[in-house]
Write a protein that holds these residues in place. Structure first.
Motif, PDB file in Angstrom:
ATOM      1  N   ASN A   5     -16.219  -9.287 -26.626  1.00 39.99           N
ATOM      2  CA  ASN A   5     -16.329  -8.026 -27.679  1.00 39.99           C
ATOM      3  C   ASN A   5     -15.113  -8.297 -28.361  1.00 39.99           C
ATOM      4  N   LYS A   6     -13.492  -8.574 -27.418  1.00 44.27           N
ATOM      5  CA  LYS A   6     -12.638  -9.022 -27.560  1.00 44.27           C
ATOM      6  C   LYS A   6     -12.700 -10.293 -29.059  1.00 44.27           C
ATOM      7  N   MET A   7     -13.428 -11.245 -29.074  1.00 44.95           N
ATOM      8  CA  MET A   7     -14.085 -12.488 -30.234  1.00 44.95           C
ATOM      9  C   MET A   7     -14.728 -11.602 -31.103  1.00 44.95           C
ATOM     10  N   MET A   8     -14.892 -10.586 -30.775  1.00 41.48           N
ATOM     11  CA  MET A   8     -16.114 -10.166 -32.023  1.00 41.48           C
ATOM     12  C   MET A   8     -15.275  -8.989 -32.578  1.00 41.48           C
ATOM     13  N   SER A   9     -14.683  -8.759 -32.174  1.00 38.99           N
ATOM     14  CA  SER A   9     -13.660  -7.525 -33.109  1.00 38.99           C
ATOM     15  C   SER A   9     -12.657  -8.284 -33.245  1.00 38.99           C
ATOM     16  N   GLY A  10     -12.581  -9.293 -33.687  1.00 40.99           N
ATOM     17  CA  GLY A  10     -11.532 -10.409 -34.456  1.00 40.99           C
ATOM     18  C   GLY A  10     -12.128 -10.374 -35.366  1.00 40.99           C
TER      19      GLY A  10
ATOM     20  N   GLN B  23     -12.330 -11.828 -41.157  1.00 43.00           N
ATOM     21  CA  GLN B  23     -12.854 -12.143 -42.029  1.00 43.00           C
ATOM     22  C   GLN B  23     -14.124 -11.629 -43.370  1.00 43.00           C
ATOM     23  N   ALA B  24     -14.173 -10.929 -42.469  1.00 40.76           N
ATOM     24  CA  ALA B  24     -15.552  -9.654 -43.948  1.00 40.76           C
ATOM     25  C   ALA B  24     -15.259  -9.521 -44.287  1.00 40.76           C
ATOM     26  N   LEU B  25     -13.713  -8.413 -43.940  1.00 47.69           N
ATOM     27  CA  LEU B  25     -12.839  -7.656 -44.968  1.00 47.69           C
ATOM     28  C   LEU B  25     -11.950  -8.424 -45.840  1.00 47.69           C
TER      29      LEU B  25
END
Length: 62
Positions: free
Chosen positions: A39-44, A48-50
């Motif tokens: 979850n922590k890795m996915m939230s980071g 990149q998308a922003l």
């Protein structure tokens, strides 16, 4: 079966059950830690998308 033998059998069964529960708890804790890490890795990754322009260019000048 006599009473002392039944007592030993029940005691061994309880020890085995406690050991199994302990192993299961450790596995659940490990799985929870893995889920938190994912979850922590996915939230980071939303950074990149922003900012899609980041990482698109490479400076090869020395």
């Amino acid at each position: 079966m006599d009473i002392p033998l039944m007592s030993m059998v029940l005691s061994q069964g309880q020890v085995q059950q406690q050991a199994s529960i302990s192993v299961m708890k450790k596995a659940m804790d490990q799985a929870e830690g893995n889920a938190e890490f994912i979850n922590k890795m996915m939230s980071g990754s939303h950074i990149q998308a922003l900012q899609p322009h980041l990482g698109g260019n490479i400076d090869i000048k020395g």
